[in-house]
Design a protein around this motif. Structure first.
Motif, PDB file in Angstrom:
ATOM      1  N   ASP A 118       0.836  -1.204   0.000  1.00  0.00           N
ATOM      2  CA  ASP A 118       0.000   0.000   0.000  1.00  0.00           C
ATOM      3  C   ASP A 118       0.873   1.256   0.000  1.00  0.00           C
ATOM      4  N   GLN A 119       2.085   1.143   0.537  1.00  0.00           N
ATOM      5  CA  GLN A 119       3.004   2.277   0.622  1.00  0.00           C
ATOM      6  C   GLN A 119       4.101   2.225  -0.439  1.00  0.00           C
ATOM      7  N   ALA A 120       4.047   1.251  -1.329  1.00  0.00           N
ATOM      8  CA  ALA A 120       5.141   0.998  -2.266  1.00  0.00           C
ATOM      9  C   ALA A 120       5.409   2.124  -3.252  1.00  0.00           C
ATOM     10  N   GLY A 121       4.412   2.814  -3.657  1.00  0.00           N
ATOM     11  CA  GLY A 121       4.615   3.840  -4.669  1.00  0.00           C
ATOM     12  C   GLY A 121       3.687   4.998  -4.447  1.00  0.00           C
ATOM     13  N   PRO A 122       3.791   5.982  -5.303  1.00  0.00           N
ATOM     14  CA  PRO A 122       2.892   7.130  -5.191  1.00  0.00           C
ATOM     15  C   PRO A 122       1.439   6.688  -5.325  1.00  0.00           C
ATOM     16  N   ALA A 123       0.555   7.426  -4.695  1.00  0.00           N
ATOM     17  CA  ALA A 123      -0.875   7.097  -4.763  1.00  0.00           C
ATOM     18  C   ALA A 123      -1.309   6.946  -6.217  1.00  0.00           C
ATOM     19  N   GLY A 124      -2.035   5.897  -6.481  1.00  0.00           N
ATOM     20  CA  GLY A 124      -2.538   5.660  -7.826  1.00  0.00           C
ATOM     21  C   GLY A 124      -1.571   4.929  -8.746  1.00  0.00           C
ATOM     22  N   ASP A 125      -0.390   4.565  -8.240  1.00  0.00           N
ATOM     23  CA  ASP A 125       0.574   3.847  -9.071  1.00  0.00           C
ATOM     24  C   ASP A 125       0.288   2.349  -8.978  1.00  0.00           C
ATOM     25  N   ASP A 126      -0.651   1.905  -9.791  1.00  0.00           N
ATOM     26  CA  ASP A 126      -1.109   0.522  -9.732  1.00  0.00           C
ATOM     27  C   ASP A 126      -0.028  -0.476 -10.138  1.00  0.00           C
ATOM     28  N   LEU A 127       0.829  -0.115 -11.081  1.00  0.00           N
ATOM     29  CA  LEU A 127       1.876  -1.037 -11.512  1.00  0.00           C
ATOM     30  C   LEU A 127       2.882  -1.277 -10.394  1.00  0.00           C
ATOM     31  N   THR A 128       3.241  -0.237  -9.663  1.00  0.00           N
ATOM     32  CA  THR A 128       4.188  -0.397  -8.554  1.00  0.00           C
ATOM     33  C   THR A 128       3.585  -1.286  -7.478  1.00  0.00           C
ATOM     34  N   ARG A 129       2.322  -1.073  -7.168  1.00  0.00           N
ATOM     35  CA  ARG A 129       1.658  -1.896  -6.153  1.00  0.00           C
ATOM     36  C   ARG A 129       1.543  -3.345  -6.630  1.00  0.00           C
ATOM     37  N   ALA A 130       1.185  -3.552  -7.875  1.00  0.00           N
ATOM     38  CA  ALA A 130       1.064  -4.909  -8.424  1.00  0.00           C
ATOM     39  C   ALA A 130       2.416  -5.614  -8.414  1.00  0.00           C
TER      40      ALA A 130
END
Length: 151
Positions: A118-130
């Motif tokens: 949930d904290q991996a990337g900027p808000a809305g960065d779905d690829l980073t979270r995935a």
């Protein structure tokens, strides 16, 4: 909003990716893990199978979202790693002298993974979270496998 649209496309299945047309081969995970074990090394297999999946998805997907092939392959890879982790965890649980500590550890890890990703990337960065979800799931599967290896 973009995340919702991407999720809807993944759930509905874009015509070019109907069925299991991700191009991801789950056997790539096993090949990577087997090669690492044969070499006596601990390999990072999280990205195993991604290049052929991306090649396939880029050829098949005709939509306008340049991130869709990557999102598609990350999702397919994450699902394959989840299946691998489930199998490894079930085997570890079956072989554990005391199952409750393993259950507590796995539940704690699930919470850790969610918070981390949930904290991996900027808000809305779905690829980073995935990518985070896929990578952390792969690491946990590899860890449980290494715990099951004879000492």
């Amino acid at each position: 909003m973009r995340a919702l649209a991407l999720l809807l496309l993944l759930l509905m299945g874009a015509p070019a990716l109907a069925g299991d047309a991700s191009g991801f081969d789950p056997a790539a995970i096993d090949r990577c893990l087997d090669a690492a074990q044969t070499q006596g090394a601990r390999a990072d297999c999280a990205g195993a199978g991604m290049p052929p999946c991306l090649d396939y998805a880029r050829q098949k997907y005709t939509g306008g979202d340049p991130d869709f092939p990557m999102a598609n392959c990350l999702d397919a890879s994450h699902q394959a790693w989840e299946a691998k982790l489930t199998a490894v965890y079930a085997a570890a649980l079956a072989g554990a002298a005391q199952q409750e500590p393993l259950r507590r550890m796995e539940r704690a890890w699930i919470g850790f993974r969610q918070a981390l990703c949930d904290q991996a990337g900027p808000a809305g960065d779905d690829l980073t979270r995935a990518r985070c979800l896929r990578d952390e799931t792969a690491r946990q599967a590899a860890l449980l496998l290494s715990l099951a290896e004879p000492k």
